[in-house]
Write a protein that holds these residues in place. Structure first.
Motif, PDB file in Angstrom:
ATOM      1  N   PRO A  56      71.180  46.143  67.893  1.00 23.75           N
ATOM      2  CA  PRO A  56      72.478  46.768  67.654  1.00 23.75           C
ATOM      3  C   PRO A  56      73.555  46.584  68.720  1.00 23.75           C
ATOM      4  O   PRO A  56      74.703  46.935  68.487  1.00 23.75           O
ATOM      5  CB  PRO A  56      72.112  48.247  67.563  1.00 23.75           C
ATOM      6  N   ALA A  57      73.202  46.050  69.867  1.00 25.86           N
ATOM      7  CA  ALA A  57      74.164  45.994  70.973  1.00 25.86           C
ATOM      8  C   ALA A  57      74.653  44.570  71.206  1.00 25.86           C
ATOM      9  O   ALA A  57      73.863  43.650  71.369  1.00 25.86           O
ATOM     10  CB  ALA A  57      73.527  46.542  72.238  1.00 25.86           C
ATOM     11  N   GLY A  67      68.695  44.188  71.602  1.00 27.41           N
ATOM     12  CA  GLY A  67      68.112  45.500  71.340  1.00 27.41           C
ATOM     13  C   GLY A  67      68.858  46.582  72.096  1.00 27.41           C
ATOM     14  O   GLY A  67      69.538  46.326  73.092  1.00 27.41           O
ATOM     15  N   CYS A  68      68.719  47.810  71.624  1.00 24.35           N
ATOM     16  CA  CYS A  68      69.389  48.937  72.267  1.00 24.35           C
ATOM     17  C   CYS A  68      68.687  49.298  73.571  1.00 24.35           C
ATOM     18  O   CYS A  68      67.491  49.065  73.735  1.00 24.35           O
ATOM     19  CB  CYS A  68      69.435  50.151  71.330  1.00 24.35           C
ATOM     20  N   ASP A  73      74.042  52.870  72.227  1.00 28.28           N
ATOM     21  CA  ASP A  73      74.048  51.576  71.536  1.00 28.28           C
ATOM     22  C   ASP A  73      73.861  51.741  70.033  1.00 28.28           C
ATOM     23  O   ASP A  73      74.141  50.820  69.271  1.00 28.28           O
ATOM     24  CB  ASP A  73      72.935  50.672  72.085  1.00 28.28           C
ATOM     25  N   CYS A  74      73.390  52.897  69.601  1.00 30.29           N
ATOM     26  CA  CYS A  74      73.108  53.146  68.183  1.00 30.29           C
ATOM     27  C   CYS A  74      74.124  54.095  67.557  1.00 30.29           C
ATOM     28  O   CYS A  74      74.002  54.441  66.375  1.00 30.29           O
ATOM     29  CB  CYS A  74      71.713  53.744  68.040  1.00 30.29           C
ATOM     30  N   GLY A  88      63.644  48.564  71.694  1.00 30.69           N
ATOM     31  CA  GLY A  88      65.044  48.137  71.599  1.00 30.69           C
ATOM     32  C   GLY A  88      65.603  48.244  70.199  1.00 30.69           C
ATOM     33  O   GLY A  88      66.511  47.517  69.821  1.00 30.69           O
ATOM     34  N   THR A  89      65.071  49.181  69.409  1.00 33.11           N
ATOM     35  CA  THR A  89      65.468  49.331  68.006  1.00 33.11           C
ATOM     36  C   THR A  89      66.084  50.704  67.760  1.00 33.11           C
ATOM     37  O   THR A  89      65.610  51.704  68.291  1.00 33.11           O
ATOM     38  CB  THR A  89      64.211  49.182  67.103  1.00 33.11           C
ATOM     39  N   CYS A  90      67.102  50.734  66.926  1.00 35.67           N
ATOM     40  CA  CYS A  90      67.705  52.004  66.539  1.00 35.67           C
ATOM     41  C   CYS A  90      66.873  52.609  65.411  1.00 35.67           C
ATOM     42  O   CYS A  90      66.494  51.903  64.468  1.00 35.67           O
ATOM     43  CB  CYS A  90      69.141  51.788  66.065  1.00 35.67           C
TER      44      CYS A  90
END
Length: 189
Positions: A56-57, A67-68, A73-74, A88-90
């Motif tokens: 997402p970033a 990844g976040c 970032d989300c 690193g996932t929302c």
């Protein structure tokens, strides 16, 4: 090298090192996988809104979706506002405090009604597929309503629904096999 007739990288008709992506004058000239045009190069993103929840970033140096690293970032993702930093996932939730009424339990980073029978009570004591239901099978139903259909107990309506092959169609209960007397239809014993 890239030879640039259009003069994007200095004088026209000059060759430069590989620019790292398709050359563009505007974003309209870029492929869908690299929809932004920055410094005459098609890149994956210009800002976070061009990235997906699994990355997402937008890295403002490389212009690649990553990844976040934090919830911020989300923040643009209403259905996945929390960052699962290790991956690193929302995601929707990290704990029950991220969930609300109707789906108060966080299971596998999703808000659900239940994760086990301890989350259910009253008339829907069974947790099946993260939903509190009355039954998941006939073993969850009473003798008065022995059939589990669409996660709810009901009375029998036909003999074939009962293990004894005898249904009290007026009352909805299956007769116990010990209470059934079988009669030979041929008249001989």
């Amino acid at each position: 090298p890239h030879c640039a007739d259009e003069g994007y990288f200095g004088l026209g008709r000059t060759c430069v090192a590989d620019p790292g992506g398709p050359v563009c004058g505007t974003a309209d000239e870029c492929p869908s996988a690299q929809p932004a045009c920055i410094d005459h190069i098609c890149v994956e993103c210009e800002n976070d809104s061009q990235c997906e929840p699994d990355a997402p970033a937008c890295n403002t140096v490389t212009h690649a979706c990553e990844g976040c690293a934090a919830d911020a970032d989300c923040s643009a993702l209403a259905d996945a506002p929390r960052c699962l930093v290790d991956e690193g996932t929302c995601v929707r939730c990290l704990g029950a405090e991220d969930c609300g009424d109707g789906t108060p339990v966080c299971a596998e980073n999703a808000c659900v009604q239940c994760a086990g029978p301890e989350d259910c009570d009253g008339g829907t004591p069974i947790c099946a597929a993260n939903q509190c239901v009355e039954c998941a099978g006939p073993e969850d139903c009473s003798a008065a309503a022995p059939i589990c259909e669409n996660s709810a107990c009901r009375g029998c309506a036909a003999d074939a629904e009962c293990a004894s092959d005898v249904c009290d169609e007026d009352g909805g209960a299956c007769f116990d096999e010990a209470d059934v007397i079988y009669v030979a239809t041929t008249g001989t014993a």
